[in-house]
Design an enzyme around this catalytic site. Structure first.
Site: not given
Ligand code: XMP
Length: 513
Positions: A55, A82-83, A169, A171, A223, A225, A227, A229, A369
Site C-alpha cells: 500500500g 511490503c506495507y 513483492h 507476486e 458483445s 467478445g 468476456d 460470451s 483475461k
C-alpha cells in the site's frame, strides 16, 4: 466440503489482484477483501491463510490503514507484503521508519534458505522492491530471513506463530522466484492441499448466481467478445431461460461482426439463448456527432449501451439484473481501485450514475483475461471463440481518433478486414495478443494515378501481452506489412497512407483512445 481459501487483505497497493491470481495459480482459491473486513467475518470465512498486501502509506501515520492486532493471534498463517510486512512489525511494536536509502526495482537479495518461505530459492536471488520505509528492527520472537545491501530486514518470520513477511513483492514477475515463495507459503506454511481448479470457480459461481437470482429475470449485455460470451454462457448454465442476451450493434463493430455474433449466439447457433439483436447504428452516430474527446466518447457509448438495455428490459418486463463481462483489468484501469483513471472502460467507469436495474452482476470481475479463457474452456465454449482476440466494448469508436462518422467507420472496417485476412494468411494470428487497424485523424497529401490526393492515414497495431495491463509491440514481417499497406491503399477508398505503430504499453495503451 469446506473449500480452502486464502484471504488477501487489501491495504491499497497496486498488485492486490495479482497476489490473488498468483495464489490461484497454485491451485488454491484466493479472494481480495478490503482491510475494513472485520475480524469476525474473517474468522467466519475460515481461511487457510491471510496475506496483507502492499500500500502507498506509512504505517506510523495515524490516518493510515491498519488492522486489529488480534488478527496476529488467531492462529491463521499470515504473510505480510511490503506495507503489509511493515504493518505486521508495527502492530507488534517494532520500529518502522523512513529508510536511509529507498529501493525501487530489481534488487539483489540474500535469503536464508532454511526458512520454509525460501525452500528451493537460490541464496542470492532477485526481488522487486518498491519502498521508502523499512522495518528497522525485528519484533520480539522474529528473525530476519533476507537482506539486501540497503535493507537489513527484507524478510522476517516467526514460524511458531506462522507469521511471515517480505519487504519485496513476491507476486510480480520481476521477483525471479516469487511464485515459489508464494507456493511455499500456501502449501508449507498454510498446509493447503491445492485442489482448486478453474472448474471449481465455474461451479461455485453458477451456484451463487442461482442463489442470488432465484426465479428473477436477467439481461446479459453480449458483445460477442471473449468476456461477455463467457459471462453469457456461464449465466445461461446457471439460470437457463431466465436469461436474455441483448447484443447491441452500435455500428462500431468490425466488418461483418454483427452477423457473425448472431450466427453463434442467435437462434441458429449452438446455444439455446434468448437472443435479441438491436441495430442501433444511427442512434450512436447521432450521439457521437461532433464529439472528439476520448473519455467523452467512451462515456456516451457506455451510457447509450445502458439505455438500450433498459429499453429492452422494459419490453421483457420485470428484469432485475444486468450482467456484464467486466474483468479485472477493466476495473483497475477505470480507476475503481485506488489507481489513477487510465480509461473509463465502458462496462465499469463508463456507466451512467443512475441505472434502472436492481443490481449489476459481474461474475468475471476478479479474473484476468487468461483466467477468463480458462473458465470459457471449462464451460465448453469452443477454442476458436475463447481464443479470439479481445475487442473493446466501445469498438471502433476508440480506434478512430477524433470524431466518429459512418464514413470513417467504413474505412476502418475495410482496412482492418484486410489486415486480419493477411495476418491469418501469413499464419501469424495465433501468436499475437491483439492486432487491428485504426484511423488516425491525420490527412496528408499523396499522389495516385497522376492525381493529388488528400486522404486519411490508417495505423496498424499489433501487440503481444499476457495480461493486457502491459504489452510489447509485436514484430510483423516486413513483407506482410508491405502487402497489407498496398492492399489497403488500393482497396480502401479515402486512405493514402499506412503506418505501423511501434509503441509498447506503457507508455502507449493498446487501443488508440
Ligand atoms: P488499453 O487500450 O487500455 O486496452 O491498453 C487494454 C485491453 O482492454 C481492452 N479495452 C476495453 N475493453 N471496454 C472493454 O471491454 C473498454 O472500454 C475497453 N478499452 C480497452 C483493449 O481492447 C485491450 O484488450
Amino acid at each position: 466440503m469446506q473449500k480452502e481459501m486464502i484471504i488477501v487483505l487489501d491495504f491499497g497497493g497496486q498488485y492486490n489482484q495479482l497476489i490473488a491470481r498468483r495464489v490461484r495459480e497454485c491451485n488454491v482459491y484466493a479472494e481480495v477483501h478490503p482491510y475494513t473486513l472485520s475480524l469476525d467475518k474473517i474468522k467466519a470465512m475460515n481461511p487457510k491463510g491471510i496475506i496483507f498486501t502492499g500500500g502507498p502509506n506509512s504505517v506510523y501515520d495515524e490516518t493510515s490503514p491498519t488492522y486489529d492486532k488480534e488478527i496476529l493471534n488467531i492462529g491463521v498463517p499470515i504473510l505480510g507484503i511490503c506495507y503489509g510486512s511493515q504493518l505486521m512489525a508495527h502492530l507488534l511494536g517494532a520500529k518502522v521508519k523512513t529508510a536511509p536509502v529507498s529501493e525501487y526495482g530489481y534488487t539483489e537479495t540474500i535469503v536464508d534458505q532454511t526458512s520454509v518461505l525460501f525452500k528451493d530459492v537460490e541464496e542470492k536471488t532477485i526481488t522487486w522492491m518498491s519502498h521508502t520505509d523499512y522495518i528497522a528492527e525485528t519484533p520480539e520472537g522474529f528473525v530476519g530471513t533476507a537482506h539486501t545491501e540497503a535493507c537489513p530486514i527484507a524478510a522476517m518470520e516467526c514460524p511458531d506463530r506462522k507469521l511471515y513477511a517480505t519487504q519485496f513483492h513476491p507476486e510480480v514477475m520481476h521477483t525471479k522466484e516469487g511464485q515459489k515463495m508464494l507456493r511455499n507459503f500456501v502449501y508449507d506454511v498454510c498446509g493447503c492441499a491445492g485442489d482448486w481448479q478453474m472448474g471449481s470457480f465455474v461451479e461455485e459461481t453458477i451456484k451463487s448466481i442461482r442463489e442470488k437470482v432465484g426465479d428473477g429475470k436477467v439481461l446479459c449485455a453480449l458483445s460477442g467478445g471473449v468476456d461477455s460470451s463467457v459471462a453469457a454462457v456461464l449465466l445461461s448454465k446457471a439460470i437457463g431461460k431466465q436469461l436474455t442476451c441483448v447484443f447491441v450493434d452500435h455500428g462500431l463493430l468490425r466488418k461483418n461482426e454483427g452477423d457473425e455474433v448472431e450466427a453463434v449466439f442467435g437462434p441458429e447457433g449452438p446455444y439455446e439463448l434468448n437472443f435479441i439483436r438491436v441495430n442501433a447504428q444511427e442512434r450512436y452516430y447521432e450521439k457521437l456527432k461532433g464529439v472528439t474527446e476520448p473519455e467523452q466518447k467512451r462515456k456516451i457509448i457506455g451510457e447509450e449501451f445502458i439505455r438500450v438495455f433498459e429499453e429492452e428490459a422494459k419490453k421483457i418486463g420485470a428484469v432485475d439484473y444486468l450482467v456484464q463481462g467486466t474483468i479485472y483489468p477493466d476495473v483497475i484501469e477505470s480507476g475503481l481501485g485506488k489507481s489513477a483513471v487510465i480509461k473509463s472502460h465502458h462496462n465499469v467507469g463508463g456507466l451512467p450514475d443512475v441505472v434502472d436495474f436492481k443490481e449489476i452482476i459481474e461474475p468475471l470481475r476478479m479474473l484476468f483475461k487468461d483466467e477468463v479463457r480458462k473458465a470459457g474452456l471449462e464451460l465448453g465454449i469452443p477454442e476458436y471463440l475463447v481464443y479470439r482476440q479481445p475487442f473493446p466494448g466501445p469498438g471502433l469508436g476508440i480506434r478512430i481518433i477524433g470524431e466518429v462518422t459512418a464514413e470513417k467507420v467504413r474505412i476502418v472496417q475495410d482496412a482492418d478486414a484486410i489486415y486480419r485476412e493477411e495476418i491469418a494468411k501469413a499464419g501469424l494470428d495465433k501468436g499475437l495478443g491483439q492486432y487491428f487497424a485504426g484511423l488516425t485523424n491525420m490527412r496528408s497529401v499523396g499522389v495516385m494515378g497522376d492525381f493529388r490526393t488528400y486522404d486519411y492515414a490508417v495505423a496498424l497495431r499489433a501487440v503481444n501481452t499476457s495480461d493486457f495491463m502491459t504489452a510489447e509491440c509485436a514484430e510483423i514481417p516486413y513483407d506482410v506489412l508491405f502487402k497489407v499497406t498496398t492492399r489497403i491503399i488500393n482497396e480502401v477508398k479515402g486512405v493514402n497512407r499506412v503506418m505501423y505503430d511501434l509503441t509498447s504499453k506503457p507508455p502507449g495503451t493498446i487501443e488508440f483512445e
